[in-house]
Design an enzyme around this catalytic site. Sequence first.
Site, PDB file in Angstrom:
ATOM      1  N   ASN A  10       0.868  -1.182   0.000  1.00  0.00           N
ATOM      2  CA  ASN A  10       0.000   0.000   0.000  1.00  0.00           C
ATOM      3  C   ASN A  10       0.906   1.234   0.000  1.00  0.00           C
ATOM      4  O   ASN A  10       1.485   1.584   1.021  1.00  0.00           O
ATOM      5  CB  ASN A  10      -0.874  -0.052   1.262  1.00  0.00           C
ATOM      6  CG  ASN A  10      -1.828   1.119   1.353  1.00  0.00           C
ATOM      7  OD1 ASN A  10      -1.794   2.038   0.527  1.00  0.00           O
ATOM      8  ND2 ASN A  10      -2.669   1.095   2.372  1.00  0.00           N
ATOM      9  N   ARG A  87      -2.690  -2.102  -3.305  1.00  0.00           N
ATOM     10  CA  ARG A  87      -3.896  -1.324  -3.040  1.00  0.00           C
ATOM     11  C   ARG A  87      -3.850  -0.080  -3.923  1.00  0.00           C
ATOM     12  O   ARG A  87      -2.856   0.643  -3.935  1.00  0.00           O
ATOM     13  CB  ARG A  87      -3.935  -0.916  -1.580  1.00  0.00           C
ATOM     14  CG  ARG A  87      -5.106  -0.006  -1.313  1.00  0.00           C
ATOM     15  CD  ARG A  87      -5.087   0.517   0.096  1.00  0.00           C
ATOM     16  NE  ARG A  87      -6.250   1.374   0.282  1.00  0.00           N
ATOM     17  CZ  ARG A  87      -6.230   2.475   1.005  1.00  0.00           C
ATOM     18  NH1 ARG A  87      -5.115   2.870   1.580  1.00  0.00           N
ATOM     19  NH2 ARG A  87      -7.311   3.188   1.136  1.00  0.00           N
ATOM     20  N   HIS A 176     -13.048   2.644   0.727  1.00  0.00           N
ATOM     21  CA  HIS A 176     -13.045   1.593   1.764  1.00  0.00           C
ATOM     22  C   HIS A 176     -13.784   0.339   1.294  1.00  0.00           C
ATOM     23  O   HIS A 176     -14.237  -0.468   2.113  1.00  0.00           O
ATOM     24  CB  HIS A 176     -13.745   2.044   3.068  1.00  0.00           C
ATOM     25  CG  HIS A 176     -13.055   3.128   3.827  1.00  0.00           C
ATOM     26  ND1 HIS A 176     -13.760   4.146   4.448  1.00  0.00           N
ATOM     27  CD2 HIS A 176     -11.756   3.368   4.079  1.00  0.00           C
ATOM     28  CE1 HIS A 176     -12.917   4.951   5.057  1.00  0.00           C
ATOM     29  NE2 HIS A 176     -11.682   4.500   4.848  1.00  0.00           N
ATOM     30  N   ARG A 237     -11.170  15.185   8.675  1.00  0.00           N
ATOM     31  CA  ARG A 237     -12.020  15.604   7.552  1.00  0.00           C
ATOM     32  C   ARG A 237     -13.408  15.979   8.052  1.00  0.00           C
ATOM     33  O   ARG A 237     -13.964  15.287   8.912  1.00  0.00           O
ATOM     34  CB  ARG A 237     -12.154  14.469   6.530  1.00  0.00           C
ATOM     35  CG  ARG A 237     -10.879  14.241   5.722  1.00  0.00           C
ATOM     36  CD  ARG A 237     -11.046  13.069   4.765  1.00  0.00           C
ATOM     37  NE  ARG A 237      -9.950  12.142   4.919  1.00  0.00           N
ATOM     38  CZ  ARG A 237      -9.984  10.864   4.555  1.00  0.00           C
ATOM     39  NH1 ARG A 237     -11.061  10.355   4.006  1.00  0.00           N
ATOM     40  NH2 ARG A 237      -8.930  10.108   4.725  1.00  0.00           N
ATOM     41  N   GLU A 381      -8.082  -5.564   5.534  1.00  0.00           N
ATOM     42  CA  GLU A 381      -8.007  -5.186   4.128  1.00  0.00           C
ATOM     43  C   GLU A 381      -6.857  -5.900   3.426  1.00  0.00           C
ATOM     44  O   GLU A 381      -6.967  -6.275   2.261  1.00  0.00           O
ATOM     45  CB  GLU A 381      -7.858  -3.661   4.016  1.00  0.00           C
ATOM     46  CG  GLU A 381      -9.129  -2.940   4.421  1.00  0.00           C
ATOM     47  CD  GLU A 381      -8.946  -1.464   4.651  1.00  0.00           C
ATOM     48  OE1 GLU A 381      -8.497  -1.080   5.753  1.00  0.00           O
ATOM     49  OE2 GLU A 381      -9.256  -0.677   3.742  1.00  0.00           O
TER      50      GLU A 381
END
Length: 395
Positions: A10, A87, A176, A237, A381
């Site tokens: 990733n 990813r 996601h 965020r 993940e």
Amino acid sequence: MSARNILVINCGSSSIKFALINEAQPHFTLSGLAERLGSPQAELHWKNAEGKRSELIQGADHRQALSRILPLAEKAAGGQLHGIGHRVVHGGEHFTSACLIDQAALQAIAATAALAPLHNPANLQGIEAALKLFPQLPQVAVFDTAFHQSMPEHAYRYAVPEALYRQHGVRRYGFHGTSHRFVSQRASELCQLDYQASCWLTAHLGNGCSTAAVVNGHSQDTSMGLTPLEGLVMGTRSGDVDPNLHGHLARTLGWSLEQIDQMLNKESGLLGLSGLSNDMRALEEAREQGHAGATLAIEVFCYRLAKSLAAMGCALPRLDGLIFTGGIGENSPLIRSRTVAHLRLLNLALDETANAQCIRGQEGAIQAAGHPRVLVVPTNEERQIALDTLALLPA
Ligand code: AMP
């Protein structure tokens, strides 16, 4: 055939997270992080059967870091590495599932860079470096957006002029996806339900947060949109704000687009509301001490999360269960409890003893007797990326 080994990578703009997954083993055989790449302080940290190690890789770029990571992976895999799974954040409308990386895939990933200017170029850098270093290994790209490509048009379109969608790809994509898929599948296994005939609400709550509605194994709606800023309150965020906020700040305060982007992405969310931290653990501790900002940040986080879950309910024909995952979802009985308290309309209620027990990787059901299922399911993940990679390896 012996159990196969997949290295999952990733890449961020200055970091590489990696994990080696053996298909027969539940835990990572090797995992680690290369960080501050391109700087004199570049460092590699890893954990394997021998323990934890760190080393300085001064000035290393992505390729140099990978050339150090690879021998570690080969050694941990006993010389038998079968493939690499990457990813990739944004697959646009082009990628509806994972794909073997070839020239056409590389071009398509590069073509979506406008939709994810911070992420896709970094992901590509990692892929290109890995291809140069291991040209003989099959490599697979797994996209955060792909799972949500099954959303119906009424869920993914914005009410803006059609040309913006047709010519510029302005629509909701969602992110996601790997996590929403992994936990909804795992929840079906746990409850002995057929995944292809199951209906879930999922809440992935980490530094980034999103909800999704998953029906018969397909995403029907999700809270993130064109970018990962839409939807829930997150660490830094804002999630949803009035779309006129940009114009308002530009007109009244003279702020530039860069300043507004920075504020909404890096200075808002839990951090902005609390004035204290983006870290939920720190906020829970401060709330205990009576900190007003931390208390408010937690209340807004949970209310907005509940509101989003109720909205996602529109996409479900019935509810087989609500799933909490991600660092916060897996570890915070308080957040689960405050959120479910707003969802009485869905008849949700928790067994607080079970809720308190599901922390630090413990999965299970936490609903009160006689109420719809609420599950805590740790996400993985990396394992999902490894499974997707294995599925595409040449026979
Ligand atoms: P992730 O991005 O999935 O690693 O999640 C990171 C978030 O999980 C951060 O906000 C952490 O504060 C939060 N988190 C991790 N452990 C706990 C905990 N025990 N209680 C509350 N929040 C936690």
